[in-house]
Design a protein around this motif. Structure first.
Motif, PDB file in Angstrom:
ATOM      1  N   TRP A 131       0.803  -1.224   0.000  1.00 58.04           N
ATOM      2  CA  TRP A 131       0.000   0.000   0.000  1.00 58.04           C
ATOM      3  C   TRP A 131       0.832   1.270   0.000  1.00 58.04           C
ATOM      4  N   LYS A 132       2.115   1.175   0.324  1.00 55.76           N
ATOM      5  CA  LYS A 132       2.956   2.378   0.328  1.00 55.76           C
ATOM      6  C   LYS A 132       3.441   2.733  -1.080  1.00 55.76           C
ATOM      7  N   ARG A 133       3.257   1.798  -2.027  1.00 57.69           N
ATOM      8  CA  ARG A 133       3.661   2.078  -3.403  1.00 57.69           C
ATOM      9  C   ARG A 133       2.591   2.909  -4.109  1.00 57.69           C
ATOM     10  N   GLU A 134       3.046   3.765  -4.999  1.00 60.19           N
ATOM     11  CA  GLU A 134       2.111   4.595  -5.754  1.00 60.19           C
ATOM     12  C   GLU A 134       1.294   3.740  -6.719  1.00 60.19           C
ATOM     13  N   LYS A 135       0.096   4.152  -6.948  1.00 62.46           N
ATOM     14  CA  LYS A 135      -0.798   3.559  -7.941  1.00 62.46           C
ATOM     15  C   LYS A 135      -1.213   2.124  -7.616  1.00 62.46           C
ATOM     16  N   GLU A 136      -1.066   1.681  -6.356  1.00 66.10           N
ATOM     17  CA  GLU A 136      -1.463   0.314  -6.027  1.00 66.10           C
ATOM     18  C   GLU A 136      -2.976   0.129  -6.163  1.00 66.10           C
ATOM     19  N   ILE A 137      -3.740   1.114  -5.702  1.00 66.96           N
ATOM     20  CA  ILE A 137      -5.196   1.013  -5.832  1.00 66.96           C
ATOM     21  C   ILE A 137      -5.613   1.109  -7.296  1.00 66.96           C
ATOM     22  N   GLU A 138      -4.904   1.935  -8.059  1.00 62.79           N
ATOM     23  CA  GLU A 138      -5.204   2.046  -9.493  1.00 62.79           C
ATOM     24  C   GLU A 138      -4.998   0.700 -10.191  1.00 62.79           C
ATOM     25  N   ARG A 139      -3.923  -0.007  -9.837  1.00 59.70           N
ATOM     26  CA  ARG A 139      -3.663  -1.330 -10.419  1.00 59.70           C
ATOM     27  C   ARG A 139      -4.728  -2.327  -9.971  1.00 59.70           C
ATOM     28  N   LEU A 140      -5.150  -2.192  -8.726  1.00 60.30           N
ATOM     29  CA  LEU A 140      -6.173  -3.097  -8.198  1.00 60.30           C
ATOM     30  C   LEU A 140      -7.492  -2.900  -8.948  1.00 60.30           C
ATOM     31  N   LEU A 141      -7.830  -1.677  -9.257  1.00 59.02           N
ATOM     32  CA  LEU A 141      -9.055  -1.385  -9.992  1.00 59.02           C
ATOM     33  C   LEU A 141      -9.026  -1.991 -11.396  1.00 59.02           C
ATOM     34  N   LYS A 142      -7.838  -2.067 -11.988  1.00 59.74           N
ATOM     35  CA  LYS A 142      -7.710  -2.698 -13.293  1.00 59.74           C
ATOM     36  C   LYS A 142      -7.887  -4.210 -13.213  1.00 59.74           C
ATOM     37  N   LEU A 143      -7.543  -4.771 -12.045  1.00 65.52           N
ATOM     38  CA  LEU A 143      -7.645  -6.213 -11.863  1.00 65.52           C
ATOM     39  C   LEU A 143      -9.091  -6.678 -11.679  1.00 65.52           C
ATOM     40  N   LEU A 144      -9.913  -5.844 -11.059  1.00 62.64           N
ATOM     41  CA  LEU A 144     -11.266  -6.256 -10.698  1.00 62.64           C
ATOM     42  C   LEU A 144     -12.119  -6.725 -11.880  1.00 62.64           C
ATOM     43  N   PRO A 145     -12.093  -6.034 -13.030  1.00 66.62           N
ATOM     44  CA  PRO A 145     -12.913  -6.525 -14.154  1.00 66.62           C
ATOM     45  C   PRO A 145     -12.529  -7.939 -14.592  1.00 66.62           C
ATOM     46  N   VAL A 146     -11.275  -8.318 -14.361  1.00 65.15           N
ATOM     47  CA  VAL A 146     -10.826  -9.659 -14.745  1.00 65.15           C
ATOM     48  C   VAL A 146     -11.457 -10.699 -13.827  1.00 65.15           C
ATOM     49  N   ILE A 147     -11.360 -10.476 -12.526  1.00 62.39           N
ATOM     50  CA  ILE A 147     -11.859 -11.488 -11.590  1.00 62.39           C
ATOM     51  C   ILE A 147     -13.382 -11.464 -11.479  1.00 62.39           C
ATOM     52  N   GLN A 148     -14.028 -10.439 -12.075  1.00 57.98           N
ATOM     53  CA  GLN A 148     -15.494 -10.404 -12.118  1.00 57.98           C
ATOM     54  C   GLN A 148     -16.065 -11.337 -13.174  1.00 57.98           C
ATOM     55  N   LYS A 149     -15.216 -11.811 -14.075  1.00 57.47           N
ATOM     56  CA  LYS A 149     -15.716 -12.685 -15.129  1.00 57.47           C
ATOM     57  C   LYS A 149     -16.318 -13.942 -14.508  1.00 57.47           C
ATOM     58  N   PRO A 150     -17.440 -14.408 -15.025  1.00 58.60           N
ATOM     59  CA  PRO A 150     -18.146 -15.563 -14.437  1.00 58.60           C
ATOM     60  C   PRO A 150     -17.243 -16.784 -14.280  1.00 58.60           C
ATOM     61  N   GLY A 151     -17.342 -17.394 -13.110  1.00 61.71           N
ATOM     62  CA  GLY A 151     -16.632 -18.643 -12.872  1.00 61.71           C
ATOM     63  C   GLY A 151     -15.185 -18.509 -12.469  1.00 61.71           C
ATOM     64  N   LEU A 152     -14.681 -17.292 -12.269  1.00 67.46           N
ATOM     65  CA  LEU A 152     -13.266 -17.133 -11.918  1.00 67.46           C
ATOM     66  C   LEU A 152     -13.046 -17.009 -10.417  1.00 67.46           C
ATOM     67  N   ALA A 153     -13.846 -16.188  -9.740  1.00 70.58           N
ATOM     68  CA  ALA A 153     -13.651 -15.959  -8.301  1.00 70.58           C
ATOM     69  C   ALA A 153     -14.659 -16.764  -7.500  1.00 70.58           C
ATOM     70  N   LYS A 154     -14.165 -17.631  -6.641  1.00 69.75           N
ATOM     71  CA  LYS A 154     -15.017 -18.452  -5.766  1.00 69.75           C
ATOM     72  C   LYS A 154     -15.218 -17.792  -4.402  1.00 69.75           C
ATOM     73  N   GLY A 155     -14.185 -17.074  -3.950  1.00 68.01           N
ATOM     74  CA  GLY A 155     -14.232 -16.422  -2.650  1.00 68.01           C
ATOM     75  C   GLY A 155     -12.930 -15.683  -2.428  1.00 68.01           C
ATOM     76  N   PHE A 156     -12.857 -14.950  -1.323  1.00 71.97           N
ATOM     77  CA  PHE A 156     -11.708 -14.096  -1.064  1.00 71.97           C
ATOM     78  C   PHE A 156     -11.184 -14.289   0.352  1.00 71.97           C
ATOM     79  N   ILE A 157      -9.905 -14.008   0.502  1.00 69.84           N
ATOM     80  CA  ILE A 157      -9.285 -13.873   1.819  1.00 69.84           C
ATOM     81  C   ILE A 157      -8.611 -12.510   1.855  1.00 69.84           C
ATOM     82  N   PHE A 158      -8.984 -11.700   2.854  1.00 71.95           N
ATOM     83  CA  PHE A 158      -8.372 -10.390   3.056  1.00 71.95           C
ATOM     84  C   PHE A 158      -7.461 -10.480   4.278  1.00 71.95           C
TER      85      PHE A 158
END
Length: 410
Positions: free
Chosen positions: A315-342
């Motif tokens: 989180w101390k690196r720049e643009k980490e949230i921006e990169r995360l936002l780019k990742l979300l459309p990928v894992i939203q695709k049907p059948g890819l994400a079963k669950g999460f661990i935070f």
């Protein structure tokens, strides 16, 4: 001003809890869920939610804030709960005593119209105990101990009463008698030593015999005993628990195990978490990526290969949230994400924001210190999620949690 703390399981009033950290709120709230309370954890008080759980855990994310900012956040949380009929029964604090404990507890007392807070931060199951006011964490030297009364004085608390182990060993009657000698009026912080779950149980039972009710302040260790004591006080608890257990067994038996992989978002650098990641690598069931180095196509390919995914966050690196936002459309695709661990309080908070999560409905604990629930709101609504504080869990914790979510019914 909020009303006095009281609650009826079948009445209009609902319970409220305030936590300074998201994973901590889940750790404490899960004990009420285990005893049948419909329990929702809300990442912040800005959400406009229409659900009405029996226990609302409001997270202020104020542990690292300046005192005045923390005070305003807690005040806002108290107002949010009060306006919706939730009566605060517990203030969750860090079991290693990080954060703005003094100012936050004072703010809750003022909002509730209460004058006495009982602080028992011990969490014996995690090796955290309080003796003579000193917090001892397993694995730390005695020179690293924090003296809670001194910490509170440094944070502006004037009236502090200490209850030592001798008082606890004398039993419930002695403890209640000691509490009754405390003069109400000015805010009083009662610091209670405890080294075992038996001590925490005595503290809760004594507090419930005192009128008006004091505010209980502690970690998930104390919350567990409060939930148990309150559950015993309701006549419908036995039938409620049986009904809940039957419903959960039915879900596990008949529910479909959905497709997809478990995605672990890890932003904690705690040595315990690093040991858990090492164990996960050894099992060879997950691919590890860093958002700074990997492309969205690599993430998609990994999940399609039926490998779980570990996303290492910085989180101390720049643009980490921006990169995360780019990742979300990928894992939203049907059948890819079963669950999460935070893993990590900041990680959980950031993920809830970028995933447009309004809350988490808690279900049960996978293992001690690793609660799971289902996301509320946003594109991942209903998917299971496990939250983990950095220092919680043994070396197998992430492996066990991943396997659990892998087989979790949708």
């Amino acid at each position: 001003m909020m009303r006095k703390v009281s609650a009826s399981r079948n009445g209009a009033d609902r319970l409220g809890m305030i936590a300074d950290d998201l994973t901590g709120g889940c750790d404490a709230g899960i004990h009420f869920a285990r005893h049948g309370w419909v329990t929702h954890v809300y990442p912040d008080s800005s959400n406009s939610v229409n659900d009405f759980p029996e226990l609302a855990v409001m997270v202020t994310s104020s542990r690292k804030d300046f005192p005045e900012e923390a005070r305003l956040k807690v005040q806002s949380a108290c107002e949010w709960l009060s306006e919706r009929g939730f009566l605060v029964c517990f203030k969750k604090i860090d079991s290693t005593l990080r954060g703005n404990i003094g100012i936050e507890v004072k703010t809750v007392l003022e909002s509730c119209g209460s004058s006495i807070a009982i602080l028992a931060p011990s969490f014996p199951a995690m090796g955290r105990t309080l003796v003579n006011g000193y917090l001892q964490v397993a694995g730390q030297s005695t020179t690293e101990r924090v003296h809670l009364p001194t910490l509170l004085r440094n944070q502006g608390v004037d009236h502090i009463v200490q209850l030592d182990l001798n008082t606890l060993h004398d039993g419930l009657r002695s403890l209640v008698s000691q509490h009754n000698q405390i003069v109400s009026g000015d805010q009083t912080f009662v610091v209670a030593d405890s080294v075992s779950d038996k001590h925490l149980s005595l503290i809760v039972r004594a507090a419930r015999q005192i009128h008006p009710s004091p505010l209980l302040v502690g970690s998930a260790g104390l919350a567990a005993h409060l939930a148990f004591a309150m559950a015993k006080g309701y006549e419908d608890q036995r039938s409620r628990s049986v009904e809940l257990s039957s419903r959960q067994l039915s879900t596990k038996k008949n529910g479909l195990v959905g497709k997809g992989q478990v995605i672990l978002f890890v932003g904690s650098n705690h040595p315990g978490t690093q040991a858990q990641l090492k164990k996960l690598r050894e099992k060879e069931i997950a691919e590890f990526i860093s958002l700074e180095n990997e492309s969205e196509s690599k993430v998609y390919a990994t999940l399609k290969k039926n490998f779980h995914l570990v996303v290492l966050l910085h989180w101390k690196r720049e643009k980490e949230i921006e990169r995360l936002l780019k990742l979300l459309p990928v894992i939203q695709k049907p059948g890819l994400a079963k669950g999460f661990i935070f893993s990590g309080g900041d990680t959980a908070l950031h993920l809830c924001k970028v995933m447009e999560v309004s809350g988490i409905r808690l279900e049960q604990e996978i293992i001690s210190g690793l609660p799971w629930g289902r996301l509320l709101g946003g594109p991942f609504d209903g998917l299971p999620v496990c939250t983990k504080a950095g220092g919680f869990g043994n070396r197998d914790a992430l492996v066990v949690a991943t396997r659990f979510l892998e087989n979790c019914s949708q």
